[in-house]
Design a protein around this motif. Structure first.
Motif, PDB file in Angstrom:
ATOM      1  N   GLY A 128      28.702  14.421  16.680  1.00 20.23           N
ATOM      2  CA  GLY A 128      28.516  15.844  16.964  1.00 20.23           C
ATOM      3  C   GLY A 128      27.594  16.522  15.959  1.00 20.23           C
ATOM      4  N   ILE A 129      27.148  15.744  14.943  1.00 17.88           N
ATOM      5  CA  ILE A 129      26.285  16.340  13.909  1.00 17.88           C
ATOM      6  C   ILE A 129      24.840  16.391  14.409  1.00 17.88           C
ATOM      7  CG2 ILE A 129      25.357  15.998  11.565  1.00 17.88           C
ATOM      8  CD1 ILE A 129      28.069  14.710  10.823  1.00 17.88           C
ATOM      9  N   ARG A 130      24.466  15.364  15.210  1.00 17.40           N
ATOM     10  CA  ARG A 130      23.105  15.348  15.742  1.00 17.40           C
ATOM     11  C   ARG A 130      23.165  14.925  17.212  1.00 17.40           C
ATOM     12  NH1 ARG A 130      18.467  13.361  18.328  1.00 17.40           N
ATOM     13  NH2 ARG A 130      16.699  14.442  17.404  1.00 17.40           N
ATOM     14  N   PRO A 131      23.582  15.866  18.081  1.00 21.12           N
ATOM     15  CA  PRO A 131      23.683  15.519  19.498  1.00 21.12           C
ATOM     16  C   PRO A 131      22.308  15.272  20.124  1.00 21.12           C
ATOM     17  CG  PRO A 131      24.051  17.875  19.171  1.00 21.12           C
ATOM     18  CD  PRO A 131      23.957  17.270  17.811  1.00 21.12           C
ATOM     19  N   GLY A 132      22.308  14.529  21.226  1.00 23.42           N
ATOM     20  CA  GLY A 132      21.056  14.159  21.914  1.00 23.42           C
ATOM     21  C   GLY A 132      21.064  12.660  22.114  1.00 23.42           C
ATOM     22  N   THR A 133      20.432  12.197  23.191  1.00 24.77           N
ATOM     23  CA  THR A 133      20.395  10.758  23.479  1.00 24.77           C
ATOM     24  C   THR A 133      19.694  10.013  22.349  1.00 24.77           C
ATOM     25  OG1 THR A 133      20.396  11.253  25.815  1.00 24.77           O
ATOM     26  CG2 THR A 133      19.687   9.034  25.197  1.00 24.77           C
ATOM     27  N   LEU A 134      20.328   8.972  21.850  1.00 23.71           N
ATOM     28  CA  LEU A 134      19.813   8.250  20.678  1.00 23.71           C
ATOM     29  C   LEU A 134      18.554   7.452  21.012  1.00 23.71           C
ATOM     30  CD1 LEU A 134      20.507   7.538  17.694  1.00 23.71           C
ATOM     31  CD2 LEU A 134      21.679   5.533  18.588  1.00 23.71           C
ATOM     32  N   ASP A 135      17.599   7.460  20.079  1.00 28.40           N
ATOM     33  CA  ASP A 135      16.379   6.661  20.186  1.00 28.40           C
ATOM     34  C   ASP A 135      16.687   5.263  19.629  1.00 28.40           C
ATOM     35  OD1 ASP A 135      13.916   5.451  19.884  1.00 28.40           O
ATOM     36  OD2 ASP A 135      13.132   6.923  18.455  1.00 28.40           O
ATOM     37  N   VAL A 136      17.059   4.350  20.533  1.00 26.99           N
ATOM     38  CA  VAL A 136      17.504   3.016  20.117  1.00 26.99           C
ATOM     39  C   VAL A 136      16.365   2.223  19.465  1.00 26.99           C
ATOM     40  CG1 VAL A 136      18.401   0.812  20.977  1.00 26.99           C
ATOM     41  CG2 VAL A 136      19.319   2.970  21.852  1.00 26.99           C
ATOM     42  N   ALA A 137      15.175   2.292  20.059  1.00 29.95           N
ATOM     43  CA  ALA A 137      14.044   1.538  19.496  1.00 29.95           C
ATOM     44  C   ALA A 137      13.717   2.055  18.090  1.00 29.95           C
ATOM     45  CB  ALA A 137      12.825   1.671  20.406  1.00 29.95           C
ATOM     46  N   GLY A 138      13.774   3.363  17.917  1.00 28.32           N
ATOM     47  CA  GLY A 138      13.509   3.961  16.598  1.00 28.32           C
ATOM     48  C   GLY A 138      14.547   3.515  15.577  1.00 28.32           C
ATOM     49  N   ALA A 139      15.810   3.442  16.014  1.00 30.66           N
ATOM     50  CA  ALA A 139      16.885   3.013  15.109  1.00 30.66           C
ATOM     51  C   ALA A 139      16.667   1.560  14.696  1.00 30.66           C
ATOM     52  CB  ALA A 139      18.240   3.183  15.796  1.00 30.66           C
ATOM     53  N   ALA A 140      16.323   0.695  15.664  1.00 39.13           N
ATOM     54  CA  ALA A 140      16.113  -0.724  15.366  1.00 39.13           C
ATOM     55  C   ALA A 140      14.916  -0.900  14.423  1.00 39.13           C
ATOM     56  CB  ALA A 140      15.892  -1.501  16.667  1.00 39.13           C
ATOM     57  N   ALA A 141      13.852  -0.140  14.674  1.00 37.78           N
ATOM     58  CA  ALA A 141      12.651  -0.235  13.827  1.00 37.78           C
ATOM     59  C   ALA A 141      12.951   0.251  12.413  1.00 37.78           C
ATOM     60  CB  ALA A 141      11.524   0.590  14.443  1.00 37.78           C
ATOM     61  N   THR A 142      13.768   1.274  12.309  1.00 35.75           N
ATOM     62  CA  THR A 142      14.134   1.811  10.990  1.00 35.75           C
ATOM     63  C   THR A 142      14.935   0.769  10.198  1.00 35.75           C
ATOM     64  OG1 THR A 142      14.127   4.042  11.866  1.00 35.75           O
ATOM     65  CG2 THR A 142      15.405   3.701   9.847  1.00 35.75           C
ATOM     66  N   ALA A 143      15.884   0.117  10.870  1.00 33.30           N
ATOM     67  CA  ALA A 143      16.687  -0.908  10.189  1.00 33.30           C
ATOM     68  C   ALA A 143      15.789  -2.055   9.718  1.00 33.30           C
ATOM     69  CB  ALA A 143      17.781  -1.426  11.118  1.00 33.30           C
ATOM     70  N   ALA A 144      14.854  -2.465  10.563  1.00 33.35           N
ATOM     71  CA  ALA A 144      13.966  -3.578  10.200  1.00 33.35           C
ATOM     72  C   ALA A 144      13.092  -3.195   9.001  1.00 33.35           C
ATOM     73  CB  ALA A 144      13.097  -3.958  11.400  1.00 33.35           C
ATOM     74  N   ALA A 145      12.568  -1.973   9.018  1.00 31.18           N
ATOM     75  CA  ALA A 145      11.715  -1.519   7.908  1.00 31.18           C
ATOM     76  C   ALA A 145      12.516  -1.438   6.614  1.00 31.18           C
ATOM     77  CB  ALA A 145      11.113  -0.156   8.232  1.00 31.18           C
ATOM     78  N   LEU A 146      13.729  -0.922   6.714  1.00 33.56           N
ATOM     79  CA  LEU A 146      14.546  -0.758   5.508  1.00 33.56           C
ATOM     80  C   LEU A 146      14.936  -2.112   4.917  1.00 33.56           C
ATOM     81  CD1 LEU A 146      15.811   1.350   3.641  1.00 33.56           C
ATOM     82  CD2 LEU A 146      17.853   1.319   5.080  1.00 33.56           C
ATOM     83  N   ARG A 147      15.236  -3.073   5.818  1.00 33.59           N
ATOM     84  CA  ARG A 147      15.590  -4.423   5.347  1.00 33.59           C
ATOM     85  C   ARG A 147      14.452  -4.977   4.486  1.00 33.59           C
ATOM     86  NH1 ARG A 147      14.930  -7.782   9.965  1.00 33.59           N
ATOM     87  NH2 ARG A 147      16.523  -6.493  10.918  1.00 33.59           N
ATOM     88  N   GLU A 148      13.218  -4.873   5.002  1.00 34.76           N
ATOM     89  CA  GLU A 148      12.080  -5.430   4.266  1.00 34.76           C
ATOM     90  C   GLU A 148      11.800  -4.630   2.996  1.00 34.76           C
ATOM     91  OE1 GLU A 148       8.440  -7.423   6.244  1.00 34.76           O
ATOM     92  OE2 GLU A 148       7.722  -5.461   5.591  1.00 34.76           O
ATOM     93  N   ALA A 149      11.910  -3.301   3.107  1.00 32.81           N
ATOM     94  CA  ALA A 149      11.629  -2.445   1.936  1.00 32.81           C
ATOM     95  C   ALA A 149      12.607  -2.752   0.802  1.00 32.81           C
ATOM     96  CB  ALA A 149      11.729  -0.976   2.325  1.00 32.81           C
ATOM     97  N   VAL A 150      13.879  -2.918   1.146  1.00 31.09           N
ATOM     98  CA  VAL A 150      14.894  -3.176   0.109  1.00 31.09           C
ATOM     99  C   VAL A 150      14.676  -4.572  -0.489  1.00 31.09           C
ATOM    100  CG1 VAL A 150      17.377  -3.519  -0.265  1.00 31.09           C
ATOM    101  CG2 VAL A 150      16.572  -1.511   0.988  1.00 31.09           C
TER     102      VAL A 150
END
Ligand code: PLP
Length: 376
Positions: A225-247
């Protein structure tokens, strides 16, 4: 002729792994629906959430996907303010506009605002204002212009002592310095995918279960309920992949970029007279913010751009007018000197060759900009 991009703090190119994850899940449907395609999308989103949580030291439920760092900052500060019976906010004068303008808007609406003082090194110099309880205390972890790392642990401890919830704007830090949300002890924390090689248009808000920000946006209840709206699944997956490599490459990149930054700074100081260095250590490894008094920041940027070197003044300009940075003014730099500022931010694509490209032209560029003088 190559272009040398030295504005990685503004945004950094998307990593291959992020682009691949983005493409792979571009067709994902609504993760909130109950049928097969929805469940499939949900499982991709859940994996991304779990991976981000494990990389940032929090629980998956604490990860809220947003559309930007700015949105995460707004939802946290406005939401924590609304959730509290108090009407006082503590912040700093060197925040990014995503926080500064949010706090200003709440102050216009009646909030009492207290800004912590800033020392000449660009860091918060006193936490005394945190002794009085507030609805929310908000501070950046590292400054986007100077790169100065702020006393974040002390800030959170001081706020906790008076029972004040804290929001940390970690947009410049996530993917660049180690972050463990549980150990940090903040109530909420903002990050932005495009600062660590994820897509533009995806932000992260880490939010403890309690106290949770009240809803600022109203809708279908997604993301707690903090950020309502249909989730951008591709954006979420891309963010996780980028963060994995960055870390994974965080330490080696910090060493490499600090080395390149030192080479750049030492050579500039050796070759050019009268340089003000605004970046003081400890700072983000890739940040170098300087002023060449007598030159207009805009002239420096345009001359460098004509030579295919891309840097920025570091401060937001309005209607093309070069305004002195509020960060530098808060550090006690004069308005004229602040207008001669330029920010080089190094990142993944920066090499020794990029630094040499700057060093090959910087003396001449500064001389020409100083000859042109200040606009008024
Ligand atoms: N906070 C800080 C410290 C930033 O540097 C930025 C972007 O420059 C933001 C917030 C806003 O992030 P976004 O561009 O994702 O809205």
């Amino acid at each position: 002729m190559d272009t040398f991009y030295l504005d990685h703090a503004a945004t950094t190119p998307m990593r291959e792994v992020a682009a691949a994850a983005w493409m792979e899940h571009a067709q994902a449907l609504n993760p909130a629906s109950q049928y097969g395609s929805g469940r499939k999308a949900r499982s991709v989103a859940d994996s991304a959430r779990e991976e981000i949580a494990s990389l940032l030291g929090c629980e998956p439920i604490e990860v809220v996907f947003t559309a930007s760092g700015t949105e995460a900052d707004n939802l946290a500060v406005q939401g924590l303010y609304q959730a509290s019976p108090l009407n006082r906010i503590v912040s700093t004068p060197i925040e990014h506009p995503g926080i500064l303008e949010t706090v200003n808007a709440l102050a216009l609406g009646g909030a009492e605002m207290d800004l912590l003082p800033i020392g000449p090194d660009g860091r918060v110099s006193s936490l005394a204002a945190l002794e009085i309880p507030a609805a929310v205390a908000t501070m950046m972890w590292a400054n986007n212009e100077t790169g100065a790392i702020q006393p974040v642990a002390e800030f959170i401890a001081a706020a906790q002592a008076s029972g004040t919830p804290t929001h940390i704007d970690a947009v410049q830090v996530v993917g660049h310095l180690p972050v463990n949300f549980a150990e940090l002890g903040a109530t909420t924390l903002a990050a932005s995918a495009h600062k660590f090689g994820g897509p533009r248009g995806v932000g992260l808000l880490l939010a403890r279960r309690s106290p949770a920000p009240s809803a600022v946006l109203h809708g279908g209840g997604q993301e707690r309920g903090i950020r309502p709206g249909t989730l951008d699944v591709a954006g979420a997956a891309a963010t996780a992949a980028a963060l994995r490599e960055a870390v994974a490459e965080l330490e080696s990149e910090a060493t490499r970029l600090s080395g390149l930054k030192k080479t750049l700074l030492d050579a500039i100081l050796q070759r050019i007279p009268n340089v003000l260095v605004h970046t003081t250590e400890p700072a983000l490894p890739g940040h170098l913010h300087l002023s060449f008094p007598g030159a207009e920041g805009d002239s420096l940027i345009m001359l460098l751009d004509s030579l295919r070197i891309e840097a920025s003044t570091g401060s937001a300009c309005s209607n093309g007018v070069n305004r002195a940075s509020h960060v530098l003014l808060a550090m006690g730099i004069t308005e004229t000197d602040a207008r001669g500022a330029i920010r080089f931010t190094l990142g993944r694509t920066t090499t020794q060759e990029s630094i040499e490209a700057v060093l090959a032209v910087i003396e001449d560029v500064v001389t020409r900009a100083r000859t042109a003088g200040m606009a008024f």
